[in-house]
Motif scaffolding. Sequence first.
Motif, short mmCIF file in Angstrom:
data_model
loop_
_atom_site.label_atom_id
_atom_site.label_comp_id
_atom_site.label_asym_id
_atom_site.label_seq_id
_atom_site.Cartn_x
_atom_site.Cartn_y
_atom_site.Cartn_z
N ARG A 1 10.44 -15.45 15.47
CA ARG A 1 9.79 -14.81 16.60
C ARG A 1 8.44 -14.25 16.17
N SER B 1 4.53 -12.44 17.84
CA SER B 1 3.88 -11.77 18.95
C SER B 1 2.56 -12.47 19.25
N ASN C 1 -0.57 -12.05 21.86
CA ASN C 1 -1.19 -11.21 22.91
C ASN C 1 -0.20 -10.19 23.47
N GLY C 2 0.62 -9.62 22.59
CA GLY C 2 1.61 -8.64 23.01
C GLY C 2 2.87 -9.23 23.59
N LEU C 3 2.94 -10.54 23.66
CA LEU C 3 4.10 -11.24 24.22
C LEU C 3 5.01 -11.72 23.10
N ARG C 4 6.29 -11.37 23.17
CA ARG C 4 7.25 -11.82 22.17
C ARG C 4 7.64 -13.26 22.47
N ARG D 1 12.24 -14.40 29.04
CA ARG D 1 12.13 -14.72 27.61
C ARG D 1 11.32 -16.00 27.43
N ARG E 1 0.16 -20.61 19.10
CA ARG E 1 -0.54 -19.51 19.77
C ARG E 1 -1.50 -20.03 20.84
#
Length: 242
Positions: free
Chosen positions: A7, A9, A11-14, A35, A50
């Motif tokens: 996992r 991150s 841009n702040g998204l998991r 999710r 990314r």
Amino acid sequence: MSTEHRRISINGLRVEIVRKDIKNLHLGVYPPNGRVRVATPLRINDNAVRLAVIGKLGWINRQQARFDDQPRQSEREMISGESHYFLGRRYRLNVIEHNGLSKVILRKKNTIDLYVRPKTSAVQREMVLQRWYRQQLAALVPPLMDKWQPILGVEAANWTIKKMKTKWGSCNTAARRIWLNLELVKKPVQCLEYIVVHELVHLLGRYHNDKFLAMMNAFLPQWRSRRIELNAAPLAHATWNY
């Protein structure tokens, strides 16, 4: 085939990343909490992932907003008047206290009569209803297995019903064992059929790759609409990450 789960991150998204032996990158957003999962070929690095996720942020946000708006049941108190679901239909619970054996009876197409002993707790009442749900699902699965195993040319060693918080179904391809989520009994029967076919197709292909999708398209062309219907149904109170 090697598989890597991790996992990161973005841009702040998991984001859950699954690297495996597939040809193309697949990005999905899953209910109930949006999710984000990326299945990617082994050769693609994190930077490429990314970029792929950032390029889809608008779509991801729209999907997550849709899940946020999805109706959810409040925590069940197991009292008369509550709504409970069976095969995609909403029923009104009618609790009847008596001195006989606990049982569940469907009545008038919109009522679930729950017979329990006096002073039975909410937890005990729920156990009675869950046992009935399990019996109903156990009766629905064999005809679907009998229908689809010859069509697909596969045979599961066994199948089991259990409560799962993260998946509608699961398949151990090595042991040829299938698990089905007890919550499926609350959904329309065509949604149950979709999950049965999905898990049986895993006996032909372990991963959700292009070959797997091609088989789903060939055997059950309407699988996408059934998946939408399944995930659009009201969610149980329990928090899911699927």
